[in-house]
Design a protein around this motif. Structure first.
Motif, PDB file in Angstrom:
ATOM      1  N   MET A 187       0.789  -1.228  -0.024  1.00 64.92           N
ATOM      2  CA  MET A 187       0.082  -0.094  -0.092  1.00 64.92           C
ATOM      3  C   MET A 187       0.732   1.165   0.042  1.00 64.92           C
ATOM      4  O   MET A 187       0.479   2.394  -0.575  1.00 64.92           O
ATOM      5  CB  MET A 187      -1.088   0.340   1.244  1.00 64.92           C
ATOM      6  CG  MET A 187      -2.107  -0.895   1.234  1.00 64.92           C
ATOM      7  SD  MET A 187      -3.017  -0.710   2.656  1.00 64.92           S
ATOM      8  CE  MET A 187      -3.946   0.782   2.112  1.00 64.92           C
ATOM      9  N   THR A 209      -5.834  -1.707  -0.663  1.00 69.69           N
ATOM     10  CA  THR A 209      -5.909  -1.172  -2.260  1.00 69.69           C
ATOM     11  C   THR A 209      -5.828  -2.391  -3.099  1.00 69.69           C
ATOM     12  O   THR A 209      -5.118  -3.223  -3.135  1.00 69.69           O
ATOM     13  CB  THR A 209      -4.712  -0.270  -2.310  1.00 69.69           C
ATOM     14  OG1 THR A 209      -4.806   0.621  -1.248  1.00 69.69           O
ATOM     15  CG2 THR A 209      -4.850   0.398  -3.686  1.00 69.69           C
ATOM     16  N   TRP A 217      -9.674  -3.772   4.887  1.00 73.52           N
ATOM     17  CA  TRP A 217      -9.473  -3.098   3.747  1.00 73.52           C
ATOM     18  C   TRP A 217      -8.053  -2.733   3.256  1.00 73.52           C
ATOM     19  O   TRP A 217      -7.272  -2.620   4.076  1.00 73.52           O
ATOM     20  CB  TRP A 217     -10.130  -1.400   4.093  1.00 73.52           C
ATOM     21  CG  TRP A 217     -11.638  -1.553   4.136  1.00 73.52           C
ATOM     22  CD1 TRP A 217     -12.312  -1.895   5.374  1.00 73.52           C
ATOM     23  CD2 TRP A 217     -12.601  -1.295   3.338  1.00 73.52           C
ATOM     24  NE1 TRP A 217     -13.738  -1.716   5.001  1.00 73.52           N
ATOM     25  CE2 TRP A 217     -13.819  -1.361   3.555  1.00 73.52           C
ATOM     26  CE3 TRP A 217     -12.422  -0.895   1.693  1.00 73.52           C
ATOM     27  CZ2 TRP A 217     -15.137  -1.066   2.851  1.00 73.52           C
ATOM     28  CZ3 TRP A 217     -13.435  -0.802   1.046  1.00 73.52           C
ATOM     29  CH2 TRP A 217     -14.813  -0.667   1.389  1.00 73.52           C
ATOM     30  N   THR A 243       4.591   0.601  -3.467  1.00 71.50           N
ATOM     31  CA  THR A 243       3.902  -0.401  -4.248  1.00 71.50           C
ATOM     32  C   THR A 243       4.965  -0.923  -5.170  1.00 71.50           C
ATOM     33  O   THR A 243       5.014  -2.309  -5.349  1.00 71.50           O
ATOM     34  CB  THR A 243       2.869   0.361  -4.748  1.00 71.50           C
ATOM     35  OG1 THR A 243       2.067   1.092  -4.164  1.00 71.50           O
ATOM     36  CG2 THR A 243       2.107  -0.328  -5.879  1.00 71.50           C
ATOM     37  N   TYR A 262      -4.998  -3.146  -7.042  1.00 68.65           N
ATOM     38  CA  TYR A 262      -4.364  -2.574  -8.115  1.00 68.65           C
ATOM     39  C   TYR A 262      -4.704  -3.481  -9.524  1.00 68.65           C
ATOM     40  O   TYR A 262      -4.492  -4.523  -9.459  1.00 68.65           O
ATOM     41  CB  TYR A 262      -2.768  -2.459  -8.086  1.00 68.65           C
ATOM     42  CG  TYR A 262      -2.194  -1.725  -6.807  1.00 68.65           C
ATOM     43  CD1 TYR A 262      -2.070  -0.489  -6.586  1.00 68.65           C
ATOM     44  CD2 TYR A 262      -2.220  -2.491  -5.481  1.00 68.65           C
ATOM     45  CE1 TYR A 262      -1.825   0.303  -5.583  1.00 68.65           C
ATOM     46  CE2 TYR A 262      -2.099  -1.826  -4.283  1.00 68.65           C
ATOM     47  CZ  TYR A 262      -1.476  -0.478  -4.702  1.00 68.65           C
ATOM     48  OH  TYR A 262      -1.014   0.225  -3.206  1.00 68.65           O
ATOM     49  N   SER A 299      -6.264   2.363  -9.309  1.00 62.74           N
ATOM     50  CA  SER A 299      -6.130   1.564  -8.075  1.00 62.74           C
ATOM     51  C   SER A 299      -7.331   1.819  -7.400  1.00 62.74           C
ATOM     52  O   SER A 299      -8.050   2.970  -7.814  1.00 62.74           O
ATOM     53  CB  SER A 299      -4.911   1.784  -7.500  1.00 62.74           C
ATOM     54  OG  SER A 299      -5.081   3.144  -6.926  1.00 62.74           O
ATOM     55  N   GLU A 300      -8.278   1.017  -6.822  1.00 64.15           N
ATOM     56  CA  GLU A 300      -9.336   1.136  -5.863  1.00 64.15           C
ATOM     57  C   GLU A 300      -9.361   0.710  -4.513  1.00 64.15           C
ATOM     58  O   GLU A 300      -8.679  -0.299  -4.350  1.00 64.15           O
ATOM     59  CB  GLU A 300     -10.661   0.426  -6.648  1.00 64.15           C
ATOM     60  CG  GLU A 300     -11.267   1.439  -7.664  1.00 64.15           C
ATOM     61  CD  GLU A 300     -12.777   0.692  -8.025  1.00 64.15           C
ATOM     62  OE1 GLU A 300     -13.428   0.279  -7.419  1.00 64.15           O
ATOM     63  OE2 GLU A 300     -12.544   0.456  -9.141  1.00 64.15           O
ATOM     64  N   LEU A 301      -9.964   1.449  -3.642  1.00 66.58           N
ATOM     65  CA  LEU A 301     -10.073   0.736  -2.217  1.00 66.58           C
ATOM     66  C   LEU A 301     -10.933  -0.408  -2.418  1.00 66.58           C
ATOM     67  O   LEU A 301     -11.997  -0.409  -3.161  1.00 66.58           O
ATOM     68  CB  LEU A 301     -10.780   1.737  -1.240  1.00 66.58           C
ATOM     69  CG  LEU A 301     -10.002   2.953  -0.532  1.00 66.58           C
ATOM     70  CD1 LEU A 301     -10.512   3.633   0.614  1.00 66.58           C
ATOM     71  CD2 LEU A 301      -8.508   2.459  -0.229  1.00 66.58           C
ATOM     72  N   HIS A 361      -6.346   6.836   3.544  1.00 62.57           N
ATOM     73  CA  HIS A 361      -7.654   6.318   2.769  1.00 62.57           C
ATOM     74  C   HIS A 361      -8.638   6.263   3.719  1.00 62.57           C
ATOM     75  O   HIS A 361      -9.725   5.536   3.555  1.00 62.57           O
ATOM     76  CB  HIS A 361      -7.046   4.748   2.219  1.00 62.57           C
ATOM     77  CG  HIS A 361      -5.983   4.609   1.245  1.00 62.57           C
ATOM     78  ND1 HIS A 361      -6.366   5.553  -0.013  1.00 62.57           N
ATOM     79  CD2 HIS A 361      -4.880   4.220   1.069  1.00 62.57           C
ATOM     80  CE1 HIS A 361      -5.109   5.288  -0.851  1.00 62.57           C
ATOM     81  NE2 HIS A 361      -4.257   4.650  -0.234  1.00 62.57           N
TER      82      HIS A 361
END
Ligand code: SIN
Length: 179
Positions: free
Chosen positions: A14, A67, A65, A17, A69, A24-26, A157
């Motif tokens: 996170m 990330t 939770w 990287t 990718y 990328s999204e949570l 985040h």
């Protein structure tokens, strides 16, 4: 799309990287929690004095939770080869289902250090884990940097993680009391 490659990062991936990605999204993974239960002998500690890094631990009613990718198709194989090497200190490349913040569920891969690996340390009182992290260092740098960078990435985040939060506070307090 069926042949997209998504990678889930919940620890150093996170904040360090180290590979190209398209987006990328949570996201979260159901049935897992993040814990500083894996020993690090090759990055944030040594075989004599292992540090502690995060792994995912099964916990049916919780979720973790991090990330997600999406890897560029033409680089995905090389990126995964590099990550297999980077995570070789006890982590297995594992497929699991990722729930993106948009609600979409996709197949992804991640790295999990399962309890049977030789570097696994498991649960300990949080004060002991914090002390071990405060004093460990390895070829990639200090263990304190690892947790404080992760803590900051989670904060950025807006990800609440009581385990990481408590440890980071204990470590900051221990550092102040030794100044
Ligand atoms: C990850 O970052 O997702 C895997 C664990 C680590 O290398 O910290």
């Amino acid at each position: 799309m069926a042949n997209e490659t998504w990678l889930f990062g919940y620890g150093s991936i996170m904040w360090n990287t180290g590979f190209n990605f398209e987006t990328s999204e949570l996201c979260h993974v159901k049935g897992w929690v993040r814990r500083f239960w894996q020993g690090s002998t090759d990055h944030r500690g040594t075989p004599e004095f292992p540090g502690r890094v995060v792994t995912l631990i099964e916990s049916a009613s919780e979720h973790c939770w991090g990330t997600a990718y999406r890897l560029p198709a033409c680089e995905a194989t090389d990126i995964i080869d590099d990550l297999d090497y980077r995570e070789k200190g006890g982590y297995d490349r594992t497929e699991l289902s990722l729930t993106l913040s948009s609600g979409r569920t996709i197949a992804g891969i991640t790295y999990i250090a399962h309890p049977h690996n030789p570097n696994y340390l498991g649960e300990s009182p949080l004060e002991d884990i914090a002390r071990q992290i405060s004093f460990s260092t390895g070829p990639s740098g200090s263990n304190k940097e690892y947790i404080l960078e992760l803590h900051q990435a989670l904060e950025q985040h807006n990800i609440q993680d009581g385990h990481v939060e408590t440890l980071a506070q204990l470590i900051l307090r221990q550092t102040e009391s030794t100044l």
